[in-house]
Design a protein around this motif. Structure first.
Motif, PDB file in Angstrom:
ATOM      1  N   PHE A   1       0.803  -1.223   0.000  1.00  0.00           N
ATOM      2  CA  PHE A   1       0.000   0.000   0.000  1.00  0.00           C
ATOM      3  C   PHE A   1       0.835   1.273   0.000  1.00  0.00           C
ATOM      4  N   ALA A   2       2.142   1.159  -0.001  1.00  0.00           N
ATOM      5  CA  ALA A   2       2.986   2.356  -0.054  1.00  0.00           C
ATOM      6  C   ALA A   2       2.744   3.093  -1.372  1.00  0.00           C
ATOM      7  N   GLY A   3       2.237   4.307  -1.294  1.00  0.00           N
ATOM      8  CA  GLY A   3       1.933   5.100  -2.474  1.00  0.00           C
ATOM      9  C   GLY A   3       0.637   4.733  -3.167  1.00  0.00           C
ATOM     10  N   ALA A   4      -0.161   3.848  -2.569  1.00  0.00           N
ATOM     11  CA  ALA A   4      -1.376   3.370  -3.221  1.00  0.00           C
ATOM     12  C   ALA A   4      -2.469   4.435  -3.243  1.00  0.00           C
ATOM     13  N   THR A   5      -3.288   4.400  -4.286  1.00  0.00           N
ATOM     14  CA  THR A   5      -4.489   5.223  -4.334  1.00  0.00           C
ATOM     15  C   THR A   5      -5.517   4.669  -3.349  1.00  0.00           C
ATOM     16  N   VAL A   6      -6.185   5.574  -2.635  1.00  0.00           N
ATOM     17  CA  VAL A   6      -7.221   5.193  -1.678  1.00  0.00           C
ATOM     18  C   VAL A   6      -8.462   6.013  -1.973  1.00  0.00           C
ATOM     19  N   VAL A   7      -9.615   5.361  -2.041  1.00  0.00           N
ATOM     20  CA  VAL A   7     -10.898   6.057  -2.167  1.00  0.00           C
ATOM     21  C   VAL A   7     -11.826   5.516  -1.097  1.00  0.00           C
ATOM     22  N   GLY A   8     -12.755   6.330  -0.654  1.00  0.00           N
ATOM     23  CA  GLY A   8     -13.654   5.858   0.396  1.00  0.00           C
ATOM     24  C   GLY A   8     -14.844   6.763   0.583  1.00  0.00           C
ATOM     25  N   ALA A   9     -15.742   6.325   1.448  1.00  0.00           N
ATOM     26  CA  ALA A   9     -16.949   7.095   1.742  1.00  0.00           C
ATOM     27  C   ALA A   9     -17.463   6.726   3.121  1.00  0.00           C
ATOM     28  N   PHE A  10     -17.982   7.716   3.823  1.00  0.00           N
ATOM     29  CA  PHE A  10     -18.655   7.505   5.102  1.00  0.00           C
ATOM     30  C   PHE A  10     -20.027   8.164   5.031  1.00  0.00           C
ATOM     31  N   LEU A  11     -21.044   7.435   5.445  1.00  0.00           N
ATOM     32  CA  LEU A  11     -22.385   7.991   5.563  1.00  0.00           C
ATOM     33  C   LEU A  11     -22.564   8.495   6.986  1.00  0.00           C
ATOM     34  N   VAL A  12     -22.860   9.792   7.136  1.00  0.00           N
ATOM     35  CA  VAL A  12     -22.843  10.437   8.440  1.00  0.00           C
ATOM     36  C   VAL A  12     -24.166  11.143   8.705  1.00  0.00           C
ATOM     37  N   ASP A  13     -24.655  10.999   9.936  1.00  0.00           N
ATOM     38  CA  ASP A  13     -25.836  11.742  10.385  1.00  0.00           C
ATOM     39  C   ASP A  13     -25.599  12.161  11.833  1.00  0.00           C
ATOM     40  N   THR A  14     -24.983  13.313  12.019  1.00  0.00           N
ATOM     41  CA  THR A  14     -24.682  13.758  13.369  1.00  0.00           C
ATOM     42  C   THR A  14     -25.921  14.266  14.098  1.00  0.00           C
ATOM     43  N   ALA A  15     -26.935  14.709  13.353  1.00  0.00           N
ATOM     44  CA  ALA A  15     -28.136  15.243  13.998  1.00  0.00           C
ATOM     45  C   ALA A  15     -28.880  14.166  14.773  1.00  0.00           C
ATOM     46  N   ALA A  16     -28.864  12.940  14.272  1.00  0.00           N
ATOM     47  CA  ALA A  16     -29.597  11.851  14.922  1.00  0.00           C
ATOM     48  C   ALA A  16     -28.773  11.128  15.977  1.00  0.00           C
ATOM     49  N   ALA A  17     -27.495  11.446  16.094  1.00  0.00           N
ATOM     50  CA  ALA A  17     -26.623  10.746  17.035  1.00  0.00           C
ATOM     51  C   ALA A  17     -26.886  11.198  18.469  1.00  0.00           C
ATOM     52  N   SER A  18     -26.647  10.296  19.406  1.00  0.00           N
ATOM     53  CA  SER A  18     -26.710  10.665  20.814  1.00  0.00           C
ATOM     54  C   SER A  18     -25.384  11.296  21.219  1.00  0.00           C
ATOM     55  N   GLN A  19     -25.427  12.240  22.150  1.00  0.00           N
ATOM     56  CA  GLN A  19     -24.219  12.951  22.552  1.00  0.00           C
ATOM     57  C   GLN A  19     -24.007  12.849  24.055  1.00  0.00           C
ATOM     58  N   GLN A  20     -22.738  12.683  24.419  1.00  0.00           N
ATOM     59  CA  GLN A  20     -22.371  12.579  25.825  1.00  0.00           C
ATOM     60  C   GLN A  20     -21.109  13.392  26.064  1.00  0.00           C
ATOM     61  N   LEU A  21     -21.131  14.244  27.098  1.00  0.00           N
ATOM     62  CA  LEU A  21     -19.928  14.959  27.493  1.00  0.00           C
ATOM     63  C   LEU A  21     -19.017  13.982  28.222  1.00  0.00           C
ATOM     64  N   THR A  22     -17.739  13.964  27.834  1.00  0.00           N
ATOM     65  CA  THR A  22     -16.831  12.934  28.350  1.00  0.00           C
ATOM     66  C   THR A  22     -15.649  13.498  29.129  1.00  0.00           C
ATOM     67  N   GLY A  23     -15.699  14.766  29.509  1.00  0.00           N
ATOM     68  CA  GLY A  23     -14.732  15.310  30.437  1.00  0.00           C
ATOM     69  C   GLY A  23     -13.439  15.769  29.804  1.00  0.00           C
TER      70      GLY A  23
END
Length: 270
Positions: free
Chosen positions: A48-70
Motif C-alpha cells: 500500500f505504499a503510495g497506493a491510491t485510496v478512495v472511500g466514503a462515510f455515511l454520516v448523520d450527526t443530527a440523529a446521534a446521541s451525545q455525551q460529554l466525556t470530560g
C-alpha cells in the motif's frame, strides 16, 4: 477541497451533489497511502505504499446521541457523538490488487470532539480535535471488528486495530487553538472543510495475529497505513439510509474512481 469526478462517479448510486445542508451526508474522499515505520512490520501492508485510496462515510450527526466525556489529558473538555457514522467503505489499490474495508455492525459510529485538551509531553500546548474513531475490541472471548477486510493475498489473521478520520489543531496555552469553540458541535462536515486545523487525514492501524490466545490486543504486530493528500466531497442524500443495493452501486463507483486514478498515476510516471 472538492473533486467533481468523485461526485460524478457516485451520482448514479446516490443522486446529485448539492451544498452540505441535509441531515445525512455522504462524505467521499480520495488520497494516497503511506505505510508508517513499525518495530513489528506487517509484510502484507507494504503493497500500500503510495497506493491510491478512495472511500466514503455515511454520516448523520443530527440523529446521534451525545455525551460529554470530560477533560482530555487533564485539560479542556470533550464530547462523544454515538451512532453518527451509519456506513463506511475504504478501498486501497495496492500492488497486489484492490482491498476493500467495509464497515460492520460492530462499529459504534463514534465521532469524538476535543476542545482545548491537554497534549502529552507538552503542558504548555492545547489540542482541538474532531474525528470519526473506531477500533476492534474483545468481548466475551470474541474479536469484534468494526471493518471487515476483503481482498486477495491477505493473511486471514489481519484485522483493523483502530481507525481515525478527521482533523486536529494544536496551539500554545497563551493562544489556544480555535478549530473547536463549542465541544457540543455536530457540524462534522464544517470542521472537515473549515479554514482551521491540520490537513484532513485518515489513519488505519492494522494488527496481525490471534488476540484470543492471550486475551488482549497488546503485543500483536501492528503497523499504520496513513492516507494523506485527501480530496474531499460532501453529498447530501436526504433522510433515507441507502439500501444494500445502493451501497453495492457505491462500491462499483468507488472502484471505478480508484482504477481511473491508478491508471492516471501510472501514465504520469511514464
Amino acid at each position: 477541497m472538492r473533486t467533481g469526478f468523485v461526485c460524478a462517479a457516485l451520482v448514479a448510486a446516490i443522486g446529485v451533489c448539492v451544498p452540505a445542508t441535509a441531515a445525512q451526508q455522504l462524505i467521499t474522499f480520495t488520497g494516497f497511502a503511506g505505510v508508517s515505520p513499525s518495530g513489528t512490520p506487517i509484510a502484507a501492508l507494504q503493497q500500500f505504499a503510495g497506493a491510491t485510496v478512495v472511500g466514503a462515510f455515511l454520516v448523520d450527526t443530527a440523529a446521534a446521541s451525545q455525551q460529554l466525556t470530560g477533560p482530555v489529558g487533564g485539560q479542556g473538555e470533550s464530547a462523544l457523538l454515538t451512532g453518527a457514522v451509519l456506513g463506511g467503505q475504504i478501498d486501497l489499490f495496492g500492488t497486489n490488487g484492490p482491498v476493500t474495508l467495509l464497515r460492520t455492525g460492530n462499529d459504534f459510529g463514534n465521532i469524538f470532539t476535543v476542545n482545548n485538551g491537554g497534549v502529552g509531553g507538552n503542558p504548555n500546548n492545547r489540542l482541538d480535535q474532531m474525528g470519526y474513531t473506531t477500533g476492534s475490541r474483545l468481548v466475551l472471548g470474541s474479536l469484534l471488528q468494526p471493518y471487515e477486510i476483503n481482498g486477495s493475498m491477505l493473511p486471514p489473521d489481519l484485522f483493523i486495530g483502530s481507525l481515525f478520520f478527521g482533523r486536529t489543531l494544536q496551539g500554545p496555552l497563551a493562544n489556544p487553538p480555535a478549530m473547536i469553540t463549542d465541544v457540543t458541535t455536530r457540524d462534522f462536515a464544517g470542521v472537515l472543510t473549515g479554514p482551521l486545523g491540520t490537513p484532513l487525514f485518515l489513519n488505519i492501524v492494522f494488527r496481525q495475529g490471534n488476540p484470543l490466545i492471550n486475551g488482549t490486543l497488546a503485543g500483536l504486530p501492528l503497523q499504520a497505513v496513513g492516507v494523506g493528500n485527501l480530496q474531499l466531497n460532501i453529498i447530501n442524500i436526504g433522510g433515507a439510509v441507502p439500501e444494500p443495493s445502493s451501497w453495492a452501486m457505491l462500491i462499483i463507483g468507488l472502484g471505478l474512481v480508484g482504477a481511473t486514478l491508478r491508471r492516471r498515476r501510472g501514465m504520469a510516471a511514464t
